[in-house]
Design an enzyme around this catalytic site. Structure first.
Site, PDB file in Angstrom:
ATOM      1  N   GLY A 286       2.532   2.229  10.826  1.00 31.68           N
ATOM      2  CA  GLY A 286       3.477   3.326  10.660  1.00 31.68           C
ATOM      3  C   GLY A 286       4.178   3.731  11.944  1.00 31.68           C
TER       4      GLY A 286
ATOM      5  N   GLU B 286      -6.751   4.648   7.988  1.00 29.96           N
ATOM      6  CA  GLU B 286      -6.539   6.084   7.711  1.00 29.96           C
ATOM      7  C   GLU B 286      -7.794   6.690   7.090  1.00 29.96           C
ATOM      8  OE1 GLU B 286      -2.885   5.616   5.539  1.00 29.96           O
ATOM      9  OE2 GLU B 286      -1.903   5.016   7.400  1.00 29.96           O
TER      10      GLU B 286
ATOM     11  N   GLY C  80       2.902  -1.105   4.324  1.00 30.05           N
ATOM     12  CA  GLY C  80       2.960   0.316   4.000  1.00 30.05           C
ATOM     13  C   GLY C  80       4.395   0.764   3.791  1.00 30.05           C
ATOM     14  N   GLY C  81       5.016   1.274   4.851  1.00 27.07           N
ATOM     15  CA  GLY C  81       6.350   1.864   4.767  1.00 27.07           C
ATOM     16  C   GLY C  81       7.374   0.989   4.049  1.00 27.07           C
TER      17      GLY C  81
ATOM     18  N   GLU D  22      -5.299  -4.993  10.687  1.00 28.40           N
ATOM     19  CA  GLU D  22      -4.249  -4.001  10.901  1.00 28.40           C
ATOM     20  C   GLU D  22      -4.523  -3.255  12.207  1.00 28.40           C
ATOM     21  OE1 GLU D  22      -2.340  -2.734   6.941  1.00 28.40           O
ATOM     22  OE2 GLU D  22      -4.185  -1.595   7.133  1.00 28.40           O
TER      23      GLU D  22
ATOM     24  N   SER E 121       3.436  -2.183  10.341  1.00 26.25           N
ATOM     25  CA  SER E 121       4.888  -2.244  10.512  1.00 26.25           C
ATOM     26  C   SER E 121       5.484  -3.603  10.146  1.00 26.25           C
ATOM     27  CB  SER E 121       5.286  -1.837  11.941  1.00 26.25           C
ATOM     28  OG  SER E 121       4.895  -0.494  12.194  1.00 26.25           O
TER      29      SER E 121
ATOM     30  N   ASN F 274       0.880  -1.174   0.000  1.00 25.59           N
ATOM     31  CA  ASN F 274       0.000   0.000   0.000  1.00 25.59           C
ATOM     32  C   ASN F 274       0.917   1.222   0.000  1.00 25.59           C
ATOM     33  OD1 ASN F 274      -1.758   2.071   0.564  1.00 25.59           O
ATOM     34  ND2 ASN F 274      -2.247   1.385   2.650  1.00 25.59           N
ATOM     35  N   TRP F 275       1.033   1.859  -1.165  1.00 27.42           N
ATOM     36  CA  TRP F 275       2.005   2.958  -1.292  1.00 27.42           C
ATOM     37  C   TRP F 275       1.482   4.266  -0.724  1.00 27.42           C
ATOM     38  CZ3 TRP F 275       3.984   2.076  -7.053  1.00 27.42           C
ATOM     39  CH2 TRP F 275       4.627   0.829  -7.105  1.00 27.42           C
ATOM     40  N   LYS F 276       0.211   4.297  -0.332  1.00 30.02           N
ATOM     41  CA  LYS F 276      -0.384   5.517   0.257  1.00 30.02           C
ATOM     42  C   LYS F 276      -0.101   6.732  -0.637  1.00 30.02           C
ATOM     43  CE  LYS F 276      -0.120   3.295   4.737  1.00 30.02           C
ATOM     44  NZ  LYS F 276      -0.010   3.390   6.169  1.00 30.02           N
TER      45      LYS F 276
ATOM     46  N   HIS G 116      -9.459   1.221   4.892  1.00 30.38           N
ATOM     47  CA  HIS G 116      -8.192   1.370   5.616  1.00 30.38           C
ATOM     48  C   HIS G 116      -8.408   2.291   6.827  1.00 30.38           C
ATOM     49  CE1 HIS G 116      -4.091   2.560   6.544  1.00 30.38           C
ATOM     50  NE2 HIS G 116      -3.717   1.452   5.934  1.00 30.38           N
TER      51      HIS G 116
HETATM   52  P1  PGA Z   1       2.879   0.257   7.707  1.00 28.69           P
HETATM   53  O1  PGA Z   1       1.406   0.480   7.060  1.00 28.69           O
HETATM   54  O2  PGA Z   1       3.417  -1.019   7.110  1.00 28.69           O
HETATM   55  O3  PGA Z   1       3.658   1.468   7.303  1.00 28.69           O
HETATM   56  O4  PGA Z   1       2.676   0.147   9.179  1.00 28.69           O
HETATM   57  C1  PGA Z   1       0.553  -0.606   6.850  1.00 28.69           C
HETATM   58  C2  PGA Z   1      -0.746  -0.120   6.267  1.00 28.69           C
HETATM   59  O5  PGA Z   1      -1.179   0.992   6.606  1.00 28.69           O
HETATM   60  O6  PGA Z   1      -1.376  -0.830   5.450  1.00 28.69           O
END
Ligand code: PGA
Length: 249
Positions: free
Chosen positions: A172, A96, A232-233, A166, A211, A10-12, A94
């Site tokens: 993050g 967010e 994500g990251g 998640e 993470s 997930n590149w956000k 998600h």
């Molecule tokens: P993260 O994000 O790996 O940076 O914790 C995961 C996500 O939001 O899907």
């Protein structure tokens, strides 16, 4: 039942067009047999990344969608148009989006149905905040999100989709659920899916997210009910993401 692991990036809100294309190419070069791999770039890069991934097994996905197909919905993107650009999956709900954009379980449910109607695969995200976990409410929160998000779906539809557990406090932050904490929630989600969809629950894949990185991926992916990762990251660096794919082999 052996489920094919699904590792999804997930590149956000990251990456210019040229950066997105370069990352997609590097991911495709690291895709491995026996693992489904997907990337969800920012919407402006979908078409270019679709081109870069052409002829490779890496699946293209979107980070969000609207539940209507077309019409006067300024600024929105629909599942049929995502299919048209080459998407195979859509991340829905998600944390967010729930936290920053006010998405509700009802809204998630509409999106899940629209994604399935367009022939795409929804990745339905669920997870508790740190306060909810400390209060002992993890499964109460997660169950409500799963039931609300999947309301009205047929058992075969539930069997075909992907859930992503998640924990909000792990996204993050560098904090990860322990393998035991994650497996416990995944097993509880599987039990809930059995109530909703009987044997089809064994087919549904449940990704872990929060993470995930090369150093913790193998232990998480080794758990019986963890069927992949939503990353994500660590998905923004090809080397790290490919190492996570390798951990799933
Ligand atoms: P993260 O994000 O790996 O940076 O914790 C995961 C996500 O939001 O899907």
């Amino acid at each position: 039942m052996s489920r094919v692991p699904f590792i999804c990036g997930n590149w956000k809100l990251n990456k210019t067009l040229s950066e997105a294309v370069a990352l997609a190419r590097a991911v495709a070069a690291g895709a491995a047999e026996g693992v489904d791999v997907g990337v969800a770039p920012v919407a402006t890069a979908l078409h270019s990344v679709a081109g870069a991934l052409g002829g490779t097994p890496v699946l293209l996905g979107a980070q969000n969608c609207y539940h209507q197909d077309a019409g006067a919905f300024t600024g929105e993107i629909s599942p049929p148009l995502l299919a048209d650009v080459g998407c195979k999956f859509v991340i829905v709900g998600h944390s967010e989006r729930r936290q920053l954009f006010g998405e509700t379980d009802e809204g998630v449910n509409l999106k899940v149905k629209a994604v399935l109607d367009a022939g795409l695969l929804p990745i339905v995200c669920v997870g508790e905040t740190i306060d909810q976990r400390k209060a002992g409410d993890t499964m109460k929160v997660v169950s409500a999100q799963v039931k609300g998000g999947l309301k009205g779906l047929a058992p075969e539809q539930i069997g075909s989709l992907v859930l992503a557990y998640e924990p909000v406090w792990a996204i993050g932050t560098g904090l990860t659920a322990t393998t035991d904490q994650a497996q416990q929630v995944h097993a509880d989600i599987r039990a809930l899916l059995r109530e909703l969809a009987g044997d089809e629950a064994e087919r549904a894949r449940i990704q872990y997210g929060g993470s995930v990185k090369p150093s913790n991926a193998a232990a998480l992916l080794d758990q019986p009910d963890i069927d992949g990762a939503l990353v994500g990251g660590a998905a923004l660096k090809a080397e790290d993401f490919v190492a996570i794919i390798e951990a799933a082999v």
